[in-house]
Design an enzyme around this catalytic site. Structure first.
Site, PDB file in Angstrom:
ATOM      1  N   HIS A   1       0.678  -1.175  -0.039  1.00  0.00           N
ATOM      2  CA  HIS A   1       0.006  -0.145  -0.065  1.00  0.00           C
ATOM      3  C   HIS A   1       0.728   1.290   0.013  1.00  0.00           C
ATOM      4  O   HIS A   1       1.939   1.243   0.327  1.00  0.00           O
ATOM      5  CB  HIS A   1      -0.830  -0.114   1.189  1.00  0.00           C
ATOM      6  CG  HIS A   1      -2.044  -1.228   1.178  1.00  0.00           C
ATOM      7  ND1 HIS A   1      -2.523  -1.662   2.375  1.00  0.00           N
ATOM      8  CD2 HIS A   1      -2.654  -1.564  -0.049  1.00  0.00           C
ATOM      9  CE1 HIS A   1      -3.450  -2.802   1.943  1.00  0.00           C
ATOM     10  NE2 HIS A   1      -3.597  -2.476   0.507  1.00  0.00           N
TER      11      HIS A   1
ATOM     12  N   LYS B   1       5.093   1.695   0.788  1.00  0.00           N
ATOM     13  CA  LYS B   1       6.050   1.499  -0.237  1.00  0.00           C
ATOM     14  C   LYS B   1       7.480   1.667  -0.009  1.00  0.00           C
ATOM     15  O   LYS B   1       8.422   0.995  -0.199  1.00  0.00           O
ATOM     16  CB  LYS B   1       5.718   2.455  -1.386  1.00  0.00           C
ATOM     17  CG  LYS B   1       4.336   1.954  -2.062  1.00  0.00           C
ATOM     18  CD  LYS B   1       3.965   2.516  -3.512  1.00  0.00           C
ATOM     19  CE  LYS B   1       2.715   2.382  -3.823  1.00  0.00           C
ATOM     20  NZ  LYS B   1       2.073   1.101  -4.034  1.00  0.00           N
TER      21      LYS B   1
ATOM     22  N   ASP C   1      -4.271  -6.025  -8.358  1.00  0.00           N
ATOM     23  CA  ASP C   1      -4.632  -7.245  -7.610  1.00  0.00           C
ATOM     24  C   ASP C   1      -5.443  -8.510  -8.054  1.00  0.00           C
ATOM     25  O   ASP C   1      -5.104  -9.559  -7.752  1.00  0.00           O
ATOM     26  CB  ASP C   1      -5.420  -6.780  -6.289  1.00  0.00           C
ATOM     27  CG  ASP C   1      -4.686  -5.724  -5.201  1.00  0.00           C
ATOM     28  OD1 ASP C   1      -3.487  -5.953  -5.160  1.00  0.00           O
ATOM     29  OD2 ASP C   1      -5.294  -4.776  -5.098  1.00  0.00           O
TER      30      ASP C   1
ATOM     31  N   HIS D   1     -10.203   0.445  -2.804  1.00  0.00           N
ATOM     32  CA  HIS D   1     -10.252  -0.814  -3.711  1.00  0.00           C
ATOM     33  C   HIS D   1     -10.299  -2.093  -2.710  1.00  0.00           C
ATOM     34  O   HIS D   1      -9.795  -3.108  -2.954  1.00  0.00           O
ATOM     35  CB  HIS D   1      -9.371  -0.970  -4.799  1.00  0.00           C
ATOM     36  CG  HIS D   1      -7.938  -0.933  -4.206  1.00  0.00           C
ATOM     37  ND1 HIS D   1      -7.360  -0.022  -3.711  1.00  0.00           N
ATOM     38  CD2 HIS D   1      -7.041  -1.877  -4.596  1.00  0.00           C
ATOM     39  CE1 HIS D   1      -6.051  -0.323  -3.347  1.00  0.00           C
ATOM     40  NE2 HIS D   1      -5.817  -1.304  -3.973  1.00  0.00           N
TER      41      HIS D   1
END
Length: 291
Positions: free
Chosen positions: A162, A166, A223, A250
């Protein structure tokens, strides 16, 4: 060391269910390590009925799920009674189509494990891999039954993070670049993949070759694309640094990837926190030296 333990009905309802496949492979290692388990009611009852972990005092019965057993696992992952009631992680063998797998207490169990940097283990493969990892850290000889999880040169690794995670994914990849480069293939979603490729090129990786194959960004379906690789048995380990503190726009796509992993329970390993990932890398290095 003490873990929470639960399994959906599918995974303990017959003699060759996932819970018992795991115990068949790992009971010797569990006994060697002396791992304690707080098992939710019906999971505990199924283990006793099937004769696994017989005369093993470190197996404790928690209430049934309907009576708050899974909720109590969540509380003990956080910690209770000045450290007297603490779980070091949780094994929850999930049937992705069982409605209870998306109950609030199930989501909270994973979230609290991620927040506290503890393992959340949702597949047979992950549970077998974790036992082997702890055996190696304890100085025990490699278990040949776990060799399949360490044939990196023939396997595919997914690296997903996420936004807030990162930087930690890049730091993890930089620190362990040599070991991660042993994988036959690496895949990642959009921005994470681009940054990982830039890191690899800065480390001398050939400029005309991608270190990771990039899929779409998560919100644009990456994903789901990686979930398809898992379902086709073309992706074997996912290191997914999740940020549990933000709402995820999402969410359905993320759940789809997680459900794909649990669908391939005997083959797919998933690691959800930097601390657990670092411990796995250390064990993989030690195991390679001991082979």
């Amino acid at each position: 060391m003490r873990l929470g333990l639960a399994a959906n009905q599918l995974h303990h309802g017959h003699g060759d269910a996932a819970l018992f496949r795991w115990l068949r492979a790992c009971e010797p290692g569990i006994r060697e390590l002396g791992i304690g388990f707080g098992a939710v009611g019906r999971t505990y009852d199924a283990i006793v009925r099937a004769g696994w972990l017989a005369d093993y005092p470190a197996l404790q019965r928690f209430p049934n799920g309907r009576e708050g057993g899974l909720m109590k696992l969540v509380a003990e992952v956080v910690g209770l009674d000045d450290g007297a009631r603490v779980l070091d992680g949780a094994i929850y063998l999930i049937d992705p189509v069982d409605p209870s797998s998306v109950f609030p207490e199930a989501a909270a169990l994973k979230r609290q494990c991620v927040i506290h940097g503890k393992p959340f283990i949702s597949t047979v493969a992950s549970a077998r891999d974790w036992i082997e990892m702890e055996r190696i850290h304890a100085g025990l000889a490699p278990d040949p039954g776990a060799d399949v999880f360490h044939r990196l040169e023939s396997r595919t690794l997914a690296l997903i993070a996420h936004d807030a995670m990162k930087p930690q994914m890049l730091a993890f990849a930089a620190e362990h670049f040599d070991l991660l480069s042993r994988y036959a293939h690496r895949v990642a979603t959009g921005t994470t993949g681009q940054r990982l490729n830039e890191l690899a090129w800065s480390r001398g990786w050939p400029a005309d070759r991608a270190w990771v194959q990039r899929y779409q960004s998560g919100p644009m379906g990456g994903d789901a694309q990686i979930a398809d690789l898992v379902l086709e048995r073309r992706c074997h380990r996912a290191i997914f640094f999740e940020d549990p503190h933000v709402a995820r726009q999402h969410e359905a796509d993320i759940q789809l990837l997680e459900r794909a992993v649990t669908t391939r329970t005997d083959e797919a390993v998933c690691i959800t926190s930097p601390r657990v990932a670092a411990r796995w890398v250390e064990a993989a290095r030690l195991r390679c030296r001991n082979e």
